[in-house]
Motif scaffolding. Sequence first.
Motif, mmCIF file in Angstrom:
data_model
loop_
_atom_site.group_PDB
_atom_site.id
_atom_site.type_symbol
_atom_site.label_atom_id
_atom_site.label_comp_id
_atom_site.label_asym_id
_atom_site.label_seq_id
_atom_site.Cartn_x
_atom_site.Cartn_y
_atom_site.Cartn_z
ATOM 1 N N LEU A 1 38.748 39.924 32.436
ATOM 2 C CA LEU A 1 38.197 38.654 32.441
ATOM 3 C C LEU A 1 37.501 37.993 31.435
ATOM 4 C CD1 LEU A 1 36.469 40.402 35.689
ATOM 5 C CD2 LEU A 1 38.602 39.263 35.533
ATOM 6 N N GLN A 2 37.856 36.720 31.999
ATOM 7 C CA GLN A 2 37.488 35.880 30.505
ATOM 8 C C GLN A 2 36.450 35.232 31.608
ATOM 9 O OE1 GLN A 2 39.095 35.526 28.341
ATOM 10 N NE2 GLN A 2 40.262 36.960 28.431
ATOM 11 N N GLN A 3 35.301 34.930 30.624
ATOM 12 C CA GLN A 3 34.010 34.144 30.775
ATOM 13 C C GLN A 3 34.196 32.739 31.885
ATOM 14 O OE1 GLN A 3 30.843 33.966 28.082
ATOM 15 N NE2 GLN A 3 29.842 35.858 29.080
ATOM 16 N N ASN A 4 33.554 31.785 32.208
ATOM 17 C CA ASN A 4 33.714 30.786 32.715
ATOM 18 C C ASN A 4 32.353 29.874 31.601
ATOM 19 O OD1 ASN A 4 31.185 30.905 34.236
ATOM 20 N ND2 ASN A 4 32.148 30.334 36.068
ATOM 21 N N ARG A 5 32.976 28.507 31.546
ATOM 22 C CA ARG A 5 32.437 27.493 31.262
ATOM 23 C C ARG A 5 30.958 27.861 31.518
ATOM 24 N NH1 ARG A 5 33.154 21.348 30.762
ATOM 25 N NH2 ARG A 5 31.997 20.810 29.564
ATOM 26 N N GLN A 6 30.399 28.760 32.204
ATOM 27 C CA GLN A 6 28.611 28.618 32.442
ATOM 28 C C GLN A 6 28.276 29.966 32.127
ATOM 29 O OE1 GLN A 6 30.832 27.772 35.184
ATOM 30 N NE2 GLN A 6 30.281 25.391 35.173
ATOM 31 N N GLY A 7 28.849 30.807 31.673
ATOM 32 C CA GLY A 7 28.709 32.557 31.104
ATOM 33 C C GLY A 7 28.368 33.552 32.592
ATOM 34 N N HIS A 8 29.372 32.568 33.326
ATOM 35 C CA HIS A 8 29.730 33.911 34.151
ATOM 36 C C HIS A 8 31.117 34.676 34.601
ATOM 37 C CE1 HIS A 8 26.058 31.785 36.417
ATOM 38 N NE2 HIS A 8 25.699 32.323 35.640
ATOM 39 N N TYR A 9 31.029 35.277 35.352
ATOM 40 C CA TYR A 9 32.210 36.736 35.406
ATOM 41 C C TYR A 9 32.993 36.164 37.149
ATOM 42 C CZ TYR A 9 32.289 37.990 30.696
ATOM 43 O OH TYR A 9 32.665 37.770 29.918
ATOM 44 N N VAL A 10 33.647 34.916 37.138
ATOM 45 C CA VAL A 10 34.160 34.933 38.674
ATOM 46 C C VAL A 10 35.633 35.300 38.743
ATOM 47 C CG1 VAL A 10 34.984 32.832 40.041
ATOM 48 C CG2 VAL A 10 33.054 32.890 38.871
ATOM 49 N N VAL A 11 36.239 36.050 39.677
ATOM 50 C CA VAL A 11 37.561 36.220 39.842
ATOM 51 C C VAL A 11 38.004 37.102 41.750
ATOM 52 C CG1 VAL A 11 36.905 38.927 39.893
ATOM 53 C CG2 VAL A 11 38.897 38.708 39.187
ATOM 54 N N HIS A 12 39.008 36.806 41.219
ATOM 55 C CA HIS A 12 39.826 36.546 42.998
ATOM 56 C C HIS A 12 40.198 37.717 42.707
ATOM 57 C CE1 HIS A 12 40.477 32.417 43.447
ATOM 58 N NE2 HIS A 12 40.513 31.833 42.333
ATOM 59 N N GLY A 13 39.868 38.322 44.418
ATOM 60 C CA GLY A 13 40.552 39.501 44.669
ATOM 61 C C GLY A 13 40.635 40.022 46.008
ATOM 62 N N GLU A 14 40.205 40.953 46.462
ATOM 63 C CA GLU A 14 40.367 41.166 47.807
ATOM 64 C C GLU A 14 39.984 42.320 48.541
ATOM 65 O OE1 GLU A 14 44.346 43.289 48.678
ATOM 66 O OE2 GLU A 14 45.349 41.005 47.950
ATOM 67 N N ILE A 15 39.058 41.764 49.686
ATOM 68 C CA ILE A 15 38.808 42.727 51.047
ATOM 69 C C ILE A 15 39.022 42.999 52.521
ATOM 70 C CG2 ILE A 15 35.999 42.749 52.489
ATOM 71 C CD1 ILE A 15 34.462 41.194 49.757
ATOM 72 N N ASN A 16 39.640 44.388 52.362
ATOM 73 C CA ASN A 16 40.012 44.256 53.356
ATOM 74 C C ASN A 16 41.571 44.247 53.536
ATOM 75 O OD1 ASN A 16 38.194 46.673 53.355
ATOM 76 N ND2 ASN A 16 36.839 45.524 55.473
ATOM 77 N N GLU A 17 42.100 43.678 52.274
ATOM 78 C CA GLU A 17 43.440 42.934 52.110
ATOM 79 C C GLU A 17 43.675 41.594 52.226
ATOM 80 O OE1 GLU A 17 46.751 45.343 53.600
ATOM 81 O OE2 GLU A 17 45.935 46.981 53.083
ATOM 82 N N MET A 18 41.965 41.139 52.236
ATOM 83 C CA MET A 18 41.826 39.342 52.314
ATOM 84 C C MET A 18 41.318 38.716 51.062
ATOM 85 S SD MET A 18 41.264 39.330 56.921
ATOM 86 C CE MET A 18 41.485 37.333 56.501
ATOM 87 N N PRO A 19 42.159 37.370 50.828
ATOM 88 C CA PRO A 19 41.643 36.996 49.399
ATOM 89 C C PRO A 19 39.877 36.596 49.517
ATOM 90 C CG PRO A 19 43.419 35.328 50.934
ATOM 91 C CD PRO A 19 42.965 36.718 51.495
ATOM 92 N N VAL A 20 39.250 36.703 48.557
ATOM 93 C CA VAL A 20 38.255 35.831 48.484
ATOM 94 C C VAL A 20 38.415 36.283 46.942
ATOM 95 C CG1 VAL A 20 37.566 37.706 50.909
ATOM 96 C CG2 VAL A 20 37.138 38.948 48.201
ATOM 97 N N VAL A 21 36.781 35.920 46.541
ATOM 98 C CA VAL A 21 36.093 35.181 44.889
ATOM 99 C C VAL A 21 35.550 36.096 44.428
ATOM 100 C CG1 VAL A 21 35.783 33.666 43.628
ATOM 101 C CG2 VAL A 21 37.241 33.316 45.319
#
Length: 172
Positions: free
Chosen positions: A58-78
């Motif tokens: 993962l790459q750090q965002n401009r604010q220094g956080h790690y935001v990533v797309h994934g899934e919960i129970n096969e539904m897309p989330v951030v």
Amino acid sequence: MTEFDPTNKMGKVFIWLAWLCALALMVFFFQDVLDKQWDPNKDPQISLNTQGKAEVTLQQNRQGHYVVHGEINEMPVVFLLDTGATQVSIPAHIAEQLQLKGNRPSLVNTANGTTTVYQTELQQLSIGNIYLYDVSAHINPSMQSNEILLGMSALKRVEFSQIGKELILREQ
């Protein structure tokens, strides 16, 4: 005495329309740049290490956080990775979309004070090629964000290391 000139008025209208179109095009073009600065991990880099274990970089965002797309129970989330959060914390409006049911209430201390949350269990949580099963989480009615805090109930089940502005998650 000034005469009313309809072509002059029409010219001004077209100049205003041209400026509005230019502004709209700039917003459209630069919105993608701003989105990438906030969320550089829409398609996280996935691989297998030498032991055949799944890895996600993962790459750090401009604010220094790690935001990533994934899934919960096969539904897309951030997800927003939060090592200070004890559990995965899901805003109530997202939990409703995911059709998650909250069980027993409990009080938790958050950055915004004490709040009541409802325990739940996630059958599956995934980020890239890393899959976690039966992850403890809670539904937080006082969270208004569109990101799920990925807390230690999930992160303790992966190895992670940070090098510069990169975070590598590894399957255990």
